[in-house]
Write a protein that holds these residues in place. Sequence first.
Motif, PDB file in Angstrom:
ATOM      1  N   HIS A 178     -18.453  24.482 112.732  1.00 21.34           N
ATOM      2  CA  HIS A 178     -18.391  24.648 114.169  1.00 21.34           C
ATOM      3  C   HIS A 178     -17.403  23.646 114.728  1.00 21.34           C
ATOM      4  CE1 HIS A 178     -20.812  27.245 116.621  1.00 21.34           C
ATOM      5  NE2 HIS A 178     -20.638  26.404 117.619  1.00 21.34           N
ATOM      6  N   GLN A 181     -17.543   5.991 102.385  1.00 15.97           N
ATOM      7  CA  GLN A 181     -18.619   6.645 103.110  1.00 15.97           C
ATOM      8  C   GLN A 181     -18.433   8.150 103.119  1.00 15.97           C
ATOM      9  OE1 GLN A 181     -18.593   6.505 107.449  1.00 15.97           O
ATOM     10  NE2 GLN A 181     -20.560   5.492 107.373  1.00 15.97           N
ATOM     11  N   ALA A 182     -19.545   8.860 102.942  1.00 11.67           N
ATOM     12  CA  ALA A 182     -19.559  10.318 103.072  1.00 11.67           C
ATOM     13  C   ALA A 182     -18.416  10.971 102.308  1.00 11.67           C
ATOM     14  CB  ALA A 182     -19.512  10.728 104.543  1.00 11.67           C
ATOM     15  N   GLU A 208     -13.377  18.105 116.853  1.00  6.63           N
ATOM     16  CA  GLU A 208     -13.915  17.780 115.541  1.00  6.63           C
ATOM     17  C   GLU A 208     -14.556  19.037 114.997  1.00  6.63           C
ATOM     18  OE1 GLU A 208     -15.575  13.219 115.754  1.00  6.63           O
ATOM     19  OE2 GLU A 208     -16.967  14.847 116.153  1.00  6.63           O
ATOM     20  N   LEU A 222     -17.642  20.369 112.590  1.00  8.83           N
ATOM     21  CA  LEU A 222     -18.900  19.928 111.974  1.00  8.83           C
ATOM     22  C   LEU A 222     -19.458  21.053 111.122  1.00  8.83           C
ATOM     23  CD1 LEU A 222     -20.457  18.440 115.199  1.00  8.83           C
ATOM     24  CD2 LEU A 222     -19.494  17.129 113.299  1.00  8.83           C
ATOM     25  N   THR A 223     -20.233  20.673 110.126  1.00  3.92           N
ATOM     26  CA  THR A 223     -20.839  21.672 109.266  1.00  3.92           C
ATOM     27  C   THR A 223     -22.239  21.189 108.896  1.00  3.92           C
ATOM     28  OG1 THR A 223     -20.593  22.810 107.149  1.00  3.92           O
ATOM     29  CG2 THR A 223     -19.603  20.645 107.300  1.00  3.92           C
ATOM     30  N   LEU A 231     -23.276  18.342 106.250  1.00  2.00           N
ATOM     31  CA  LEU A 231     -22.805  16.967 106.269  1.00  2.00           C
ATOM     32  C   LEU A 231     -23.008  16.382 107.665  1.00  2.00           C
ATOM     33  CD1 LEU A 231     -21.405  15.600 103.859  1.00  2.00           C
ATOM     34  CD2 LEU A 231     -19.227  16.038 104.949  1.00  2.00           C
ATOM     35  N   GLY A 232     -23.395  15.107 107.736  1.00  2.49           N
ATOM     36  CA  GLY A 232     -23.578  14.469 109.041  1.00  2.49           C
ATOM     37  C   GLY A 232     -22.275  13.977 109.659  1.00  2.49           C
ATOM     38  N   PHE A 233     -21.164  14.176 108.965  1.00  2.00           N
ATOM     39  CA  PHE A 233     -19.884  13.664 109.437  1.00  2.00           C
ATOM     40  C   PHE A 233     -18.916  14.814 109.668  1.00  2.00           C
ATOM     41  CE2 PHE A 233     -21.965  10.385 107.076  1.00  2.00           C
ATOM     42  CZ  PHE A 233     -21.660   9.210 107.734  1.00  2.00           C
TER      43      PHE A 233
END
Lengths: 221, 414
Positions: free
Chosen positions: B161, B118-119, B285, B287-288, B291-293
């Motif tokens: 972020h 996944q991803a 975490e 995030l960018t 990407l949704g992950f």
Amino acid sequence: MSAVSHLRFALPKGRLAQESLALLRQAGLPTPPRENGRRLVLPSSDGEMAVEYVLAKPWDVPIYVEYGAADLGICGLDVLREGRRNVHEPLLLPFGHCRLSLAGPASRRDTPLRYESQPRVATKYPRLTRDFFVRRGINAEVIALNGSVELGPMLGLADLIVDLVQTGSTLRANGLVEFRTILESQAVLIVNRAAYRLKATPVQRFLARIRSVVQAKGEGP
Amino acid sequence: MTVDYRIRPIPEGVADYFWEEAYRRQALVARLLELFRTWGYADVIPPTFEHAEVLAAQASPELRAEMYRFLDRDGSTLALRPEFTTPVARLVGTRLYDWPMPQRFCYAGSVFRYTEPQAGRQREFWQAGVELIGARSPEADAEILVLTAEALDRVGLRQAHIVLGQMRFLRGLLDHLALEPSQERALRWALERRSEPALAEFLAQTALSLHQRRVVERLPLLNGPDPRPILAEASDLCLNPDMEAALADLAAILDVLAGYGVLDRVDVDLTEIRDLGYYTGITFEALTPELGFPVASGGRYDELVRRFGPDAPAVGVAIGVDRVLLALRRSEGPGSRAASPRPVAPDRYVLTHGDPRALAQVQAWRRAGQRVQVEVNGRDLEAARGYARAVGISVLYEWRGDGFREIPVEGEAQ
């Protein structure tokens, strides 16, 4: 990035389409004129945000949203739970009510389910079905179908079925009765986890608009 | 037994990386390790497999279920490493416990989890990260956060972020509420899924004092891009010293982040409760938008090292190399070089005709860091042109007795 916040919304085709559009319209959001274009970008009437619509098969909406191909979407709880997608689900929406039920021939003997030995169960929801039986210690043979599940018992393909029931008329027409409700379902608004952070301002604005419509309906006559 | 390699060359969940894709991967890992070293982190290479019970020491039930296990010859159970933190904690706890603290380690390599690909992540996927062991201060937490932001910046994810939580805040609340396990699950689920109806249902079905109710109702508001007001809001909601201590800790971390000038890269979320097994303090975490992950995750784990030896607090981060690569590819858009992989073209492709002076020149170029590829199949100029066209080399060099002549390769690469 432009000053106007831009969100991508996965709109489900089919059963939930009309009511989803009506909800968005009530929330003052621009909606695509007809359910045909594949991708459309529309600004809201007050110019506060722009929404890009992507039409998706209902079963694909949670996948689009989990992967971030869409920031938000509407789908049924049945589809969301079956897919086990990792998304936020801030609001339940007041439409698309139905239940996922275990049903079988009306002629079935009235004995507890747990007496069953390896029942064959036809369904479009193999995961939820397997979970349901596993939790009861029953080793069911789950037969995953893509539609017309209600024909399973008649054709000798399955002993039982797990299917979505709205009025129950389809079941009755096929000589089936409901034994258990596995899940009460309705439409749900889902949000991508990263978009929830990285596009926090427009996402919260969007949610506030939908929330006000949902609450107004809940308190209405 | 015969295996038809044409039908099933490799098992599901692993991948061949080659050409530019492999090069990018290696280069990314090298850049990350280089950055980590400039912050004083020492290299560590734990084994690929070790005792399953060690790797499972404080793993969450999900991670345990995802471990690849197999039997050693003596019947003991081994497992492929599903992450690097536990092996590093085991190393420090069993062997390096008396070396002056803190100890800093950086690593990169593949880990193995039995999950759906996944991803950008296969079942064998790559992590690069750091562990800072033997420091409990806000400065230590902040160092890991700043280093994460810096690393993502360096590799080209400038919009990344970090979402920062402090699980002691929510744990303090849960301790205070002393809910039935099923109620606690319901509350955690509602917060994790950001589900307003589920939270309303929890409140309707749980007996709480007026004040407790007010706190739970306002929990969903305790997150967002502007950390200070969130902490101020949260300080009104503290029901015990644990919650207060969690906020004081976060405030001290934010001060250090402000000092480094990276406060705007950090969101605070006090309802972040990812159940990751060993974490005891901050969790985060990265995030960018591509990407949704999450592309990185980490946190403080003060109770892991003591499973293997003397007590030592610790904090660390793991960057998902596969996801960073995918996010970078997305940011370059379709049709980029990485989208249609090719071998990395050499700086020079040369026909030397075996002349020692030509070979000396070739060696000089190579020693200066150029990629120089020598023709070894005896191709003449025309054949060499055809080869160069086919593999995407635009210029070739032929030795003409007194020097190399540059010869353009006409035509499009195939």
